[in-house]
Every structure is written in C-alpha cells, then in structure tokens.
Design a protein around this motif. Sequence first.
Motif, PDB file in Angstrom:
ATOM      1  N   ALA A  71       0.851  -1.179   0.000  1.00  0.00           N
ATOM      2  CA  ALA A  71       0.000   0.000   0.000  1.00  0.00           C
ATOM      3  C   ALA A  71       0.893   1.237   0.000  1.00  0.00           C
ATOM      4  O   ALA A  71       2.054   1.172   0.413  1.00  0.00           O
ATOM      5  N   LYS A  90       1.367   3.791   1.797  1.00  0.00           N
ATOM      6  CA  LYS A  90       2.088   4.273   2.978  1.00  0.00           C
ATOM      7  C   LYS A  90       2.869   3.183   3.679  1.00  0.00           C
ATOM      8  O   LYS A  90       3.480   3.436   4.711  1.00  0.00           O
ATOM      9  N   ASP A  91       2.846   1.991   3.129  1.00  0.00           N
ATOM     10  CA  ASP A  91       3.602   0.908   3.741  1.00  0.00           C
ATOM     11  C   ASP A  91       5.095   1.108   3.507  1.00  0.00           C
ATOM     12  O   ASP A  91       5.502   1.651   2.491  1.00  0.00           O
ATOM     13  N   PRO A  92       5.902   0.624   4.481  1.00  0.00           N
ATOM     14  CA  PRO A  92       7.355   0.680   4.253  1.00  0.00           C
ATOM     15  C   PRO A  92       7.762  -0.266   3.127  1.00  0.00           C
ATOM     16  O   PRO A  92       7.004  -1.157   2.748  1.00  0.00           O
ATOM     17  N   ASP A 114      -1.416 -17.134   5.599  1.00  0.00           N
ATOM     18  CA  ASP A 114      -2.235 -15.960   5.307  1.00  0.00           C
ATOM     19  C   ASP A 114      -2.397 -15.768   3.801  1.00  0.00           C
ATOM     20  O   ASP A 114      -2.299 -14.659   3.306  1.00  0.00           O
ATOM     21  N   PHE A 115      -2.609 -16.888   3.096  1.00  0.00           N
ATOM     22  CA  PHE A 115      -2.748 -16.787   1.634  1.00  0.00           C
ATOM     23  C   PHE A 115      -3.839 -15.792   1.255  1.00  0.00           C
ATOM     24  O   PHE A 115      -3.796 -15.183   0.206  1.00  0.00           O
ATOM     25  N   ASN A 116      -4.821 -15.634   2.125  1.00  0.00           N
ATOM     26  CA  ASN A 116      -5.932 -14.746   1.775  1.00  0.00           C
ATOM     27  C   ASN A 116      -5.658 -13.281   2.112  1.00  0.00           C
ATOM     28  O   ASN A 116      -6.563 -12.479   2.219  1.00  0.00           O
ATOM     29  N   THR A 117      -4.366 -12.957   2.261  1.00  0.00           N
ATOM     30  CA  THR A 117      -4.035 -11.543   2.345  1.00  0.00           C
ATOM     31  C   THR A 117      -3.465 -11.032   1.023  1.00  0.00           C
ATOM     32  O   THR A 117      -3.068  -9.889   0.920  1.00  0.00           O
ATOM     33  N   ALA A 118      -3.381 -11.906   0.021  1.00  0.00           N
ATOM     34  CA  ALA A 118      -3.009 -11.444  -1.326  1.00  0.00           C
ATOM     35  C   ALA A 118      -4.286 -10.868  -1.922  1.00  0.00           C
ATOM     36  O   ALA A 118      -5.267 -11.575  -2.100  1.00  0.00           O
ATOM     37  N   MET A 119      -4.256  -9.578  -2.168  1.00  0.00           N
ATOM     38  CA  MET A 119      -5.518  -8.880  -2.403  1.00  0.00           C
ATOM     39  C   MET A 119      -6.016  -8.893  -3.842  1.00  0.00           C
ATOM     40  O   MET A 119      -6.903  -8.143  -4.182  1.00  0.00           O
ATOM     41  N   THR A 151      -7.982 -10.663  -6.683  1.00  0.00           N
ATOM     42  CA  THR A 151      -8.824 -11.789  -7.061  1.00  0.00           C
ATOM     43  C   THR A 151      -9.502 -11.430  -8.369  1.00  0.00           C
ATOM     44  O   THR A 151      -9.464 -10.284  -8.790  1.00  0.00           O
ATOM     45  N   THR A 191     -12.449  -4.688  -3.825  1.00  0.00           N
ATOM     46  CA  THR A 191     -11.443  -4.253  -2.866  1.00  0.00           C
ATOM     47  C   THR A 191     -10.928  -2.865  -3.214  1.00  0.00           C
ATOM     48  O   THR A 191     -11.048  -2.415  -4.341  1.00  0.00           O
ATOM     49  N   LEU A 209      -7.728  -1.735  -2.649  1.00  0.00           N
ATOM     50  CA  LEU A 209      -6.281  -1.533  -2.657  1.00  0.00           C
ATOM     51  C   LEU A 209      -5.626  -2.421  -3.709  1.00  0.00           C
ATOM     52  O   LEU A 209      -6.154  -3.427  -4.114  1.00  0.00           O
ATOM     53  N   ARG A 221      -1.837 -17.312  -5.363  1.00  0.00           N
ATOM     54  CA  ARG A 221      -2.377 -17.243  -4.002  1.00  0.00           C
ATOM     55  C   ARG A 221      -3.703 -16.504  -3.981  1.00  0.00           C
ATOM     56  O   ARG A 221      -4.638 -16.889  -3.294  1.00  0.00           O
ATOM     57  N   SER A 222      -3.754 -15.410  -4.738  1.00  0.00           N
ATOM     58  CA  SER A 222      -4.959 -14.601  -4.677  1.00  0.00           C
ATOM     59  C   SER A 222      -6.133 -15.297  -5.361  1.00  0.00           C
ATOM     60  O   SER A 222      -7.279 -14.931  -5.159  1.00  0.00           O
TER      61      SER A 222
END
Lengths: 274, 191
Positions: A51, A53-55, A205-210, A212, A219, A221, A249-250
């Motif tokens: 995202a 603002k993410d590092p 946490d495969f379901n954090t690949a946004m 689909t 979504t 983002l 993954r997504s």
Amino acid sequence: MKRQATVQVAVALLWALAFPCLVQGQQRPAGKTPEGMVLVPAGRYTPLFRAEKDPKDFPVSAFFLDVLPVTNGDYLMFIRANPKWRRSTMKRLFADGDYLQSWAGDMEPGPKAANNAPVTHLSWFAAKAYCAWKGKRLPTTAEWEYAAAAGLTRADGENDPEFVRQVRSWYATPAPETLPEVGRSRTNFFGVHDLHGLTWEWAADFNTAMVTGDARGDTGLERQLFCGSGSEGAKDTGNFPAFMRYGFRSSLKASYTVHNLGFRGARSVDEQGK
Amino acid sequence: MVFIGCSTGGTSRTRPCCAKELTVATPLSDRSLYQIDSSWTTDAGTTLKLPSLAGRPQVVTMFFAHCEYACPVLVHDMKKVEAALPASLRTNVGFVLISFDSERDTPAALTTYRKNHELPPNWTLIRGAPDDVLELAALLGVKFKKDARGQFAHSNILTLLNAGGEVTHQQVGLNQSPEETVKQIRQLPAP
C-alpha cells in the motif's frame, strides 16, 4: 511405547535437575532446531506489492522451517491418527471434491502418490490441521517468500543468475502428472529443499493477497496488478515467478485442492509449538 | 447438537424473542460454517460461538470500526437489505458484522459503533482472535490485509447464510442494489 516415553521423561527430569541452565537455554531463540527443520535467520521481506504508505520492506523474525515439503507418507500418518481427515469422510466446507484425488484409497496413497512425493490435492484447512498435529503452523507469506528468495549460495537469490534461471524455467514448465520425490533438488542457502521446482505451497495468510478475479469490484487496494499497468508499483518487475505466486495465491480459496499445491510446516522460535 | 436459545445472556442480542426457536437438533451439513469451533466476543462482552447463529438466515459481512470508506457503505448496503425485506421476514433474519481489527475493535468500540450506526438488536457485532478472523475470512472468501497505518484493505462482500450456516448467496461490491439478496432470502425455506 508408553514405557519408553516414561523413561524419556525421567531422563529429561534428571537432566533438568543436573543442568538447569542448559534446559532453560533450549527455549531461547538460539535453542535446538527441531528435527527435520532448519533455522531461517531473521531478515527482511520486501513484498511484491504494498500500500502507498507501507514501508518498502518488513522485518521477518527468525523461524524454523521444514527442510522438506510434507509427503504422502507423512500425511498418511496424520490420517491414521486423525481419521476425520480421510478422503471419504471429508467435509466439503474444509476441502473440495478433489481432496487427495491422486490417492488410491482412504488409507492408501497408491502408485500416483508415491510415499516420498509431496502430498498435494489438499486444502488450506487440511494443511493447517496437519501442522497443528505436528506442533507447527503454516509459514506466513512473508516467511515463505523470504526463505524462498534465497539462492543456492547466497541469501539474495535475485543476484544469483543460475538460481534465477532455474526458478524461471520451473515456473514455465507445467507440473508433471505424477510428482517427483521430495529432496532431489539442491538445498538453498538456508538449507531448505524444494521451495521452487516441485509444487506450490500453502501460506497461513494466503488470503491476504488482495488480487482476485473480482477484486476490481470488491477491494480498495492494490489494483496495480491489472492490465497494462500490471507491474506498476511492483518492487521488481522482472520477478515473473513472484507475480505468478502472488496471482496464484490470490486465486485460491481455503477449501481448494490443487494437483501441484502442497505445503510444509513452520514454527516460531520464541513460542514452542506455535 | 443443541443450539443456545433466548434465555442465555450470550445470544439474547442475536436472537430477538419473537424469532422462532430452533428446538429440534438439526445436523449441520458438511458445508455449514457452523462446524467451526472458534469463540467470538460480542459488543456486549459475551462469548459467542457461531452455531448460536443457526436457526434463521444471517446476512454477514466483515468490517472494522475505524474503516473510513468501504465499511460504512457496506453497513448501509446491509441496512438496505433489511429495509427491503417484507415485515414478516425482517424479524427472522439476523445481521452479523465481524471485525478484522482484533486489536482495536474491543466490545466497547463495537458498542460505540452500534450506537453511532443505530444498529438494531437483531444485528450481532463480534470480534475474535486474529487466527480465527483469518479462518472465517477464508471460509467467506474474504481477502484482507492490514497496512502500515493499521487500516485494512478488504473484500466488500455480503454473505447470506441459510439457517444451517451454508453460504447461499454473496453480494459483491459496494453500493449494490439489495434486490438479489432479498430475493435469495425469500427463497430460503421458512424457519
């Protein structure tokens, strides 16, 4: 068996009394590496997408990772101990209709699923349950990608041309119908086999690949992956395999079972059994 | 399996007493979400297990209270579904908001959310441990990711569960017309 366990406990107790500091030491991060696992040292994971603002990258704590993917033989032992994960009684919520499809029977991997080949056709729930039974857990995406980014001789595989070539060539080749045995490939820099070249693997946490198929609508983002601007904002536009994994993954759902999707266990260093 | 009824404090919010009780033990199908055993906490601070939602349809979405954009719209979409239901059905359909934000969405935060959004008692607001949130999201096909500011990017999906906890319909996207979801609810067998 029971007697043996009692003896072991007794010995352990004596040992603890004799050398309390040593036993304590085992619980520290530098403690004993569980059998069949390696300690992947702490490092940093640079996600393919982030995202705004993410590092740029995130720290990954040291963790233990299975040297080898879980095999059909391993999984058979799990089913023997946990019969509710048999193919014939599998609940559809936890695995789709292709669960363990290549197996000959409930308790019989058979010719298409060699004992020493990675177990596939199993869902995220099944992989998670197996890991829990082993006192482990699935690696997170960050842990998996960090471990898999290591080349054969250095932690930064992207700067290892031979490694990059091998990985790309595998990702460009369809999976064979009968999967080969685990552990045939060279270990990577961390001492792990088969992170590339054999199967894809489940992440906790495969379901954090946004991304689909319907993400454009649902979504807010990471729309960067689509169409012409697909690679815009990605950290390394040449890292085709990482794109493939991210996209794969997504596309997954937790109950999906896939012919070339297996898994391996991980364990945090500081929390025994977690 | 015995489902918890009106009389127990834990679920009084989720099941208004006008709702019909599920008195007969109904076996869960192998697609039922109510097979999972995780424990959740409501805005009232009571423990909730998913099977206690059984017995009537539930419209479910995942959200978080600090969400600045999508979640208020999602909640509004759910209200549109509720408003579009015939009065006879309205009392027998539940609405569930499940938080992604295990850290910040304490019962107190959820209580404030219920108040600010004027959510009636047949709406259930719950939060759970991160692993349980991840599992439930996986079951609902919801993807989510926390960013550095602690905000969550997430799928915008309303899921209709039938009385037995099976996913029967999903409404994907924001600002959707409630028509199809309402039609699907009407098609469910009366509890």
